[in-house]
Scaffold this motif. Structure first.
Motif, PDB file in Angstrom:
ATOM      1  N   PHE A 177      26.538  53.543  39.566  1.00 56.55           N
ATOM      2  CA  PHE A 177      26.393  52.229  39.831  1.00 56.55           C
ATOM      3  C   PHE A 177      26.462  52.003  41.276  1.00 56.55           C
ATOM      4  O   PHE A 177      27.226  52.695  42.079  1.00 56.55           O
ATOM      5  N   THR A 178      25.441  51.266  41.991  1.00 56.25           N
ATOM      6  CA  THR A 178      25.424  51.226  43.275  1.00 56.25           C
ATOM      7  C   THR A 178      25.558  49.724  43.659  1.00 56.25           C
ATOM      8  O   THR A 178      25.451  49.170  44.940  1.00 56.25           O
ATOM      9  N   ILE A 179      26.025  48.798  42.506  1.00 52.01           N
ATOM     10  CA  ILE A 179      26.432  47.243  42.850  1.00 52.01           C
ATOM     11  C   ILE A 179      27.798  47.278  42.355  1.00 52.01           C
ATOM     12  O   ILE A 179      28.344  48.111  41.733  1.00 52.01           O
ATOM     13  N   PRO A 180      28.632  46.002  42.990  1.00 55.37           N
ATOM     14  CA  PRO A 180      29.837  46.031  42.566  1.00 55.37           C
ATOM     15  C   PRO A 180      30.107  45.870  40.877  1.00 55.37           C
ATOM     16  O   PRO A 180      29.407  45.326  40.241  1.00 55.37           O
ATOM     17  N   ILE A 181      31.279  46.203  40.645  1.00 57.17           N
ATOM     18  CA  ILE A 181      31.773  46.534  39.125  1.00 57.17           C
ATOM     19  C   ILE A 181      33.028  45.621  39.230  1.00 57.17           C
ATOM     20  O   ILE A 181      33.841  45.863  40.108  1.00 57.17           O
ATOM     21  N   ALA A 182      33.563  45.117  37.947  1.00 57.42           N
ATOM     22  CA  ALA A 182      34.686  44.912  37.836  1.00 57.42           C
ATOM     23  C   ALA A 182      35.198  45.507  36.442  1.00 57.42           C
ATOM     24  O   ALA A 182      34.419  45.321  35.430  1.00 57.42           O
ATOM     25  N   ILE A 183      36.346  46.086  36.457  1.00 57.71           N
ATOM     26  CA  ILE A 183      36.804  46.681  35.203  1.00 57.71           C
ATOM     27  C   ILE A 183      37.909  46.189  34.310  1.00 57.71           C
ATOM     28  O   ILE A 183      38.925  45.617  35.306  1.00 57.71           O
ATOM     29  N   GLU A 184      37.695  45.881  33.032  1.00 58.67           N
ATOM     30  CA  GLU A 184      38.934  45.218  32.500  1.00 58.67           C
ATOM     31  C   GLU A 184      39.051  46.139  30.907  1.00 58.67           C
ATOM     32  O   GLU A 184      38.168  46.834  30.636  1.00 58.67           O
ATOM     33  N   THR A 185      39.832  45.397  30.307  1.00 54.39           N
ATOM     34  CA  THR A 185      40.108  46.190  29.027  1.00 54.39           C
ATOM     35  C   THR A 185      39.810  44.811  27.986  1.00 54.39           C
ATOM     36  O   THR A 185      40.351  43.686  28.457  1.00 54.39           O
ATOM     37  N   ILE A 186      39.664  44.980  26.911  1.00 55.56           N
ATOM     38  CA  ILE A 186      39.572  43.917  25.524  1.00 55.56           C
ATOM     39  C   ILE A 186      40.629  43.130  25.969  1.00 55.56           C
ATOM     40  O   ILE A 186      40.869  41.783  25.834  1.00 55.56           O
ATOM     41  N   ASP A 187      42.230  43.750  25.812  1.00 55.07           N
ATOM     42  CA  ASP A 187      43.366  42.983  25.631  1.00 55.07           C
ATOM     43  C   ASP A 187      43.667  42.149  26.848  1.00 55.07           C
ATOM     44  O   ASP A 187      44.206  41.431  26.920  1.00 55.07           O
ATOM     45  N   SER A 188      42.969  42.538  27.986  1.00 59.99           N
ATOM     46  CA  SER A 188      43.255  42.167  29.634  1.00 59.99           C
ATOM     47  C   SER A 188      42.310  40.581  29.780  1.00 59.99           C
ATOM     48  O   SER A 188      42.192  40.116  31.007  1.00 59.99           O
ATOM     49  N   LEU A 189      41.378  40.587  28.970  1.00 59.13           N
ATOM     50  CA  LEU A 189      40.359  39.538  29.274  1.00 59.13           C
ATOM     51  C   LEU A 189      41.009  38.045  29.414  1.00 59.13           C
ATOM     52  O   LEU A 189      41.921  37.752  28.567  1.00 59.13           O
ATOM     53  N   LYS A 190      40.552  37.483  30.700  1.00 56.12           N
ATOM     54  CA  LYS A 190      41.348  36.283  30.846  1.00 56.12           C
ATOM     55  C   LYS A 190      40.232  35.448  31.626  1.00 56.12           C
ATOM     56  O   LYS A 190      38.852  35.952  32.092  1.00 56.12           O
TER      57      LYS A 190
END
Length: 567
Positions: free
Chosen positions: A40-53
């Motif tokens: 990926f050449t654009i910013p990414i945000a990494i999360e898990t399903i359990d940590s969604l807020k």
């Protein structure tokens, strides 16, 4: 990098959607290998399903890894909410196996832009999606393989053609002139027309959907606490997809429902009482201003004082030959004949100036009075908000417009009174009364329609609502939809095209005849004759007084000289 990660990386880097600001990558379980993210050449945000807020904005472009198909999907379903995700965003799901009913959940949530990347029978990657409007099958959620080698969009436009599927529309039965009804002899509605109906019909033709219309008796309301009535309640109860009836955009409504882009703008105007007619006495004194009347009264009084002095005191030797001198003055003012003329030249000159003055004044008065009699002269209606405040008006509005009242000028805040629709029906007829100290807020075209309706109903005795020159505000008009409705963006796209073509402006202009717009204005009235206008008339009297005084002095000098000579 694994084979699937390598294939995924190669697939994702070919996406045409390269203008995204961020991709949200959501894992079902915590991962330690993020090697494929280098693609990926654009910013990414990494999360898990359990940590969604809640992160302060809705996630728009989402890449979701489902490691344990059933458990991860169930958890994602439980965690999903419209506060966290944009239902009109894009979703790519990476899963090993695909449940044939997986797309049904997304359709129930009105999410259309969702693709699933999985392993095919030969171990290669395949892309699956669903087309809810396919071959006149509405709500089809069967998985369909996308041949990514020939398509131009990774997320196909699924709303180009709705295949005549039904869209439920709720509208009011009292929304003229923008929603009008024609009924047959049995009272059944057989045809709809008006600006808003033309808009819906054009949208249905452009996107190819059928309209299933529900008629509701009142225009309805949606309050800050979420309670609703009329078409708004139909939206909240999922009995309608759209509502239209010249609805104004109000921020608090968007907590519970969605709206399209504004397709028109509506002036919110004040219905005000008409100006009261002048009293008969007022009309009598209208031709001259107060200064002119004051001067005329002073001339009249001075004339009586002079006559009284001449008859009782006989100052300067002046004598009155007439038996009724006071009536002679009144005859001179009213244009009557003189029974007897003064014997002295000075008195005759003064009388002549007096007669000429009132001859001209009578002529001007009658000409001006005739002009006033030809016109229905009234006191001015309220011309502005300041004028209404000065007259101590109460401002009435429907309680469903509480949002608008928050933007009311401070000087109106303590004058606002909310009414229900039933109360409005009782208050509105009072505005016809010139002595009524109140104004009612309503849309400008709504007032025009009421005036047009009243006139067509009875052309001879029709009453017209007066409109204040200063509007309360101008507010956008929108179509309201149920929350997260999938068709909003497509409707917005078509509305912009119709606005650019001038169609909506044209339909709006056809809704009402502007001649029924009874704006309160300063009516053209005959000009009051002021002292400056009549200065030349009074000059005649002044000249007469001067000449009379000169002759009077000369006559008295002659009289004394003759007495001295004969003395």
């Amino acid at each position: 990098m694994s084979h699937i990660d390598f294939g995924l990386c190669k697939l994702l880097t070919t996406l045409p959607e390269k203008d995204d600001k961020m991709i949200n990558i959501i894992f079902g379980q915590t991962r330690s290998n993020f090697e494929f993210l280098k693609c990926f050449t654009i910013p990414i945000a990494i999360e898990t399903i359990d940590s969604l807020k809640d992160i302060g904005y809705k996630r728009d472009f989402n890449l979701i890894f489902i490691d344990n198909d059933k458990d991860d999907l169930r958890k994602f379903h439980d965690r999903f909410s419209s506060k966290l995700f944009n239902s009109r965003g894009r979703y790519i799901i990476i899963a090993n196996d695909v449940d044939k009913n997986i797309f049904k959940w997304f359709w129930d949530k009105q999410i259309l832009n969702v693709n699933i990347i999985s392993k095919g029978p030969n171990g290669n990657l395949i892309v699956l999606t669903y087309f809810p409007f396919k071959n006149y099958d509405c709500g089809n959620t069967q998985p369909t393989v996308i041949n990514i080698s020939i398509i131009t969009q990774f997320f196909p436009d699924k709303l180009i053609n709705l295949q005549n599927c039904k869209i439920r529309l709720a509208t009011s039965k009292i929304s003229e002139p923008h929603v009008n009804f024609i009924k047959d002899s049995n009272g059944t509605i057989i045809r709809l027309y008006g600006r808003d109906i033309n808009l819906i019909n054009t949208l249905s033709q452009a996107i190819n959907f059928d309209v299933d219309i529900v008629y509701v008796g009142i225009e309805g309301a949606l309050w800050n606490n979420g309670s609703a009535e009329g078409p708004f309640k139909f939206l909240l109860d999922n009995k309608a997809d759209l509502i239209v009836a010249d609805y104004w955009l109000m921020p608090t409504r968007l907590k519970f429902i969605d709206s399209t882009l504004p397709y028109a703008a509506q002036h919110i105007a004040f219905i005000i009482p008409p100006g009261a007619s002048y009293s008969p006495f007022r009309k009598l004194i209208m031709p001259f201003d107060a200064c002119t009347w004051t001067v005329l009264v002073l001339i009249f009084l001075i004339s009586f004082i002079v006559i009284f002095g001449a008859t009782k005191i006989r100052f300067f030797g002046i004598s009155i030959s007439s038996a009724d001198p006071y009536m002679n003055i009144i005859r001179a003012i009213l244009g009557g004949t003189q029974n007897a003329l003064p014997k002295r030249n000075s008195s005759r000159i003064l009388l002549m100036a007096f007669l000429i003055l009132f001859l001209v004044m009578r002529t001007l008065y009658l000409a001006s009075f005739y002009q006033y009699m030809q016109k229905n002269i009234m006191y001015k209606e309220a011309q502005s908000i300041d004028d209404m405040v000065e007259r101590d008006f109460t401002i009435y509005y429907l309680t469903s417009f509480e949002d608008l009242m928050e933007g009311a000028p401070l000087k109106l805040k303590n004058r606002l009174v909310g009414l229900t629709i039933a109360q409005r029906a009782k208050i509105l007829p009072l505005v016809y009364n010139p002595s009524f100290k109140g104004a009612f807020l309503r849309s400008l075209t709504g007032i025009q329609y009421l005036n047009q309706y009243n006139y067509n109903k009875n052309k001879t005795t029709a009453k017209m609502f007066m409109i204040c020159k200063e509007y309360f505000m101008t507010i956008p008009v929108v179509i309201y939809t149920k929350k997260d409705f999938y068709l909003v963006n497509k409707i917005n796209e078509k509305i912009q095209l119709m606005q650019a073509a001038g169609l909506i402006d044209y339909w709006h202009s056809q809704s009402i005849d502007r001649k029924y717009e009874k704006i309160a204005a300063s009516a053209a009235q005959p000009i009051k004759l002021s002292f400056n206008h009549l200065l030349s008339c009074f000059t005649i009297l002044i000249c007469g007084l001067i000449i009379s005084l000169i002759i009077f002095i000369a006559e008295n000098c002659k009289f004394w000289l003759m007495r001295i000579r004969n003395g």
